[in-house]
Design a protein around this motif. Structure first.
Motif, short mmCIF file in Angstrom:
data_model
loop_
_atom_site.label_atom_id
_atom_site.label_comp_id
_atom_site.label_asym_id
_atom_site.label_seq_id
_atom_site.Cartn_x
_atom_site.Cartn_y
_atom_site.Cartn_z
N LEU A 54 -29.06 20.32 -17.81
CA LEU A 54 -29.81 21.56 -17.69
C LEU A 54 -30.93 21.62 -18.72
O LEU A 54 -32.07 21.97 -18.40
N TYR A 55 -30.64 21.24 -19.95
CA TYR A 55 -31.65 21.25 -21.00
C TYR A 55 -32.80 20.30 -20.67
O TYR A 55 -33.97 20.64 -20.82
N LEU A 56 -32.47 19.09 -20.22
CA LEU A 56 -33.52 18.12 -19.90
C LEU A 56 -34.36 18.56 -18.70
O LEU A 56 -35.58 18.36 -18.69
N MET A 57 -33.71 19.16 -17.70
CA MET A 57 -34.47 19.67 -16.55
C MET A 57 -35.44 20.77 -16.98
O MET A 57 -36.57 20.82 -16.52
N ILE A 58 -34.98 21.64 -17.87
CA ILE A 58 -35.85 22.72 -18.35
C ILE A 58 -37.00 22.14 -19.17
O ILE A 58 -38.14 22.61 -19.07
N ALA A 64 -38.08 28.12 -15.09
CA ALA A 64 -37.71 28.59 -13.75
C ALA A 64 -37.44 27.43 -12.80
O ALA A 64 -36.38 27.36 -12.17
N SER A 65 -38.38 26.51 -12.70
CA SER A 65 -38.18 25.41 -11.74
C SER A 65 -37.12 24.44 -12.23
O SER A 65 -36.39 23.85 -11.42
N GLY A 66 -36.98 24.25 -13.53
CA GLY A 66 -35.93 23.38 -14.05
C GLY A 66 -34.54 23.91 -13.76
O GLY A 66 -33.65 23.16 -13.36
N THR A 67 -34.37 25.23 -13.93
CA THR A 67 -33.08 25.84 -13.62
C THR A 67 -32.79 25.79 -12.12
O THR A 67 -31.66 25.48 -11.71
N LEU A 68 -33.81 26.06 -11.32
CA LEU A 68 -33.63 26.01 -9.87
C LEU A 68 -33.27 24.61 -9.39
O LEU A 68 -32.33 24.42 -8.62
N PHE A 70 -31.96 22.24 -11.15
CA PHE A 70 -30.63 21.91 -11.67
C PHE A 70 -29.54 22.41 -10.74
O PHE A 70 -28.62 21.67 -10.39
N PHE A 71 -29.64 23.66 -10.32
CA PHE A 71 -28.60 24.21 -9.45
C PHE A 71 -28.63 23.60 -8.05
O PHE A 71 -27.58 23.39 -7.44
N ILE A 72 -29.81 23.29 -7.56
CA ILE A 72 -29.90 22.62 -6.26
C ILE A 72 -29.27 21.23 -6.35
O ILE A 72 -28.49 20.83 -5.48
N ALA A 73 -29.58 20.49 -7.41
CA ALA A 73 -29.01 19.15 -7.59
C ALA A 73 -27.51 19.23 -7.82
O ALA A 73 -26.75 18.40 -7.32
N LEU A 74 -27.06 20.24 -8.56
CA LEU A 74 -25.63 20.41 -8.81
C LEU A 74 -24.88 20.68 -7.51
O LEU A 74 -23.81 20.09 -7.27
N MET A 75 -25.42 21.53 -6.66
CA MET A 75 -24.77 21.81 -5.38
C MET A 75 -24.76 20.58 -4.48
O MET A 75 -23.76 20.29 -3.82
N THR A 76 -25.87 19.84 -4.47
CA THR A 76 -25.94 18.66 -3.62
C THR A 76 -25.01 17.56 -4.09
O THR A 76 -24.23 17.01 -3.31
N ILE A 77 -25.06 17.24 -5.37
CA ILE A 77 -24.21 16.19 -5.91
C ILE A 77 -22.74 16.62 -5.87
O ILE A 77 -21.86 15.80 -5.57
N GLY A 78 -22.47 17.87 -6.13
CA GLY A 78 -21.10 18.37 -6.03
C GLY A 78 -20.54 18.24 -4.62
O GLY A 78 -19.39 17.84 -4.43
N SER A 79 -21.35 18.56 -3.64
CA SER A 79 -20.90 18.43 -2.25
C SER A 79 -20.64 16.98 -1.89
O SER A 79 -19.66 16.66 -1.21
#
Length: 110
Positions: A54-58, A64-68, A70-79
């Motif tokens: 999360l820190y590196l993405m930010i 804003a876009s780093g957090t977004l 991060f969560f998109i990648a987290l959902m995709t990789i988690g799935s």
């Protein structure tokens, strides 16, 4: 750089996934046995990996876009992990192959 960040995100989520009691572990992978035996330390390591990601993405993309992303990648990789891990498709060879391929594509595009 993004490929490395996504690899750290994958490792963080996979470590947290492996700490679950419902996960059946393969006896051939020594890392998974260690994770199952030391769940508190493994959860801490997984959360640190996610926070680093999360820190590196930010830092790279902005707040804003780093957090977004991060969560998109987290959902995709988690799935992907939740779908493919019980089928034993996630191996070190497959992960290394995908990482090398994504690094090559990243260098070609940027």
């Amino acid at each position: 750089m993004i490929s490395t960040i996504l690899l750290v995100l994958f490792l963080g989520f996979y470590v947290l996934y492996s700490t679950s009691k419902k996960v059946t572990i393969d006896p051939h992978f020594r890392i998974e046995n260690i994770i199952q035996q030391n769940t508190k330390t493994a959860k801490l390591i997984g959360l640190v990996f996610l926070l680093i990601t999360l820190y590196l993405m930010i830092q790279i993309l902005g707040v804003a876009s780093g957090t977004l992303i991060f969560f998109i990648a987290l959902m995709t990789i988690g799935s992907i992990i939740i779908l493919l891990a019980p089928l034993k498709y996630i191996t070190y060879k497959n992960l290394a192959l995908f990482f090398v391929l994504s690094i090559c594509i990243e260098f070609l595009l940027f």
